[in-house]
Design a protein around this motif. Structure first.
Motif, PDB file in Angstrom:
ATOM      1  N   LEU A 118      73.054  48.113  14.902  1.00 37.09           N
ATOM      2  CA  LEU A 118      72.748  49.238  15.780  1.00 37.09           C
ATOM      3  C   LEU A 118      73.741  49.268  16.945  1.00 37.09           C
ATOM      4  CD1 LEU A 118      70.650  51.473  15.756  1.00 37.09           C
ATOM      5  CD2 LEU A 118      69.233  50.076  17.241  1.00 37.09           C
ATOM      6  N   ARG A 119      74.036  48.113  17.487  1.00 36.42           N
ATOM      7  CA  ARG A 119      75.006  48.027  18.582  1.00 36.42           C
ATOM      8  C   ARG A 119      76.397  48.460  18.126  1.00 36.42           C
ATOM      9  NH1 ARG A 119      76.177  42.764  22.388  1.00 36.42           N
ATOM     10  NH2 ARG A 119      77.827  43.722  23.591  1.00 36.42           N
ATOM     11  N   GLN A 120      76.720  48.201  16.859  1.00 36.17           N
ATOM     12  CA  GLN A 120      78.009  48.600  16.301  1.00 36.17           C
ATOM     13  C   GLN A 120      78.041  50.081  15.931  1.00 36.17           C
ATOM     14  OE1 GLN A 120      77.989  45.745  13.023  1.00 36.17           O
ATOM     15  NE2 GLN A 120      79.793  44.776  13.897  1.00 36.17           N
ATOM     16  N   GLY A 121      76.904  50.757  15.992  1.00 31.48           N
ATOM     17  CA  GLY A 121      76.837  52.159  15.612  1.00 31.48           C
ATOM     18  C   GLY A 121      76.636  52.362  14.123  1.00 31.48           C
ATOM     19  N   LYS A 122      76.333  51.316  13.406  1.00 33.52           N
ATOM     20  CA  LYS A 122      76.077  51.389  11.962  1.00 33.52           C
ATOM     21  C   LYS A 122      74.574  51.570  11.756  1.00 33.52           C
ATOM     22  CE  LYS A 122      80.071  48.543  10.877  1.00 33.52           C
ATOM     23  NZ  LYS A 122      80.556  47.291  10.261  1.00 33.52           N
TER      24      LYS A 122
END
Length: 86
Positions: free
Chosen positions: A36-40
């Protein structure tokens, strides 16, 4: 590790943990937060869903799963659509 910007190490350790035991809810929860932090978002939803389904899931895991679902919805896709895109 990912919280202190050692993302490669975090990814490797979580991958090893899940390779050893794919039912580890804590590893799925951590990897979901990391993704989620990586935007995935789609990957995050998938891992957080597995973590939330565990009997040992905490309220925080359920909250993070809901947040990931909300982000998937905001991105214009439901959770199933988001997971299919990645």
């Amino acid at each position: 590790l990912w919280r202190i910007d050692r993302t490669d190490d975090a990814d490797a350790h979580l991958a090893r943990a899940l390779a050893a035991d794919d039912t580890l809810a804590a590893a799925h929860a951590a990897l979901g937060q990391f993704r989620l932090r990586q935007g995935k978002v789609a990957e995050a939803v998938s891992h957080l869903e597995r973590a939330a389904a565990s009997e040992r899931a905490s309220y925080l895991t359920h909250f993070q799963y809901a947040a990931a679902l909300a982000q998937a919805t905001e991105a214009g896709a439901g959770p199933a659509d988001a997971a299919a895109r990645q």
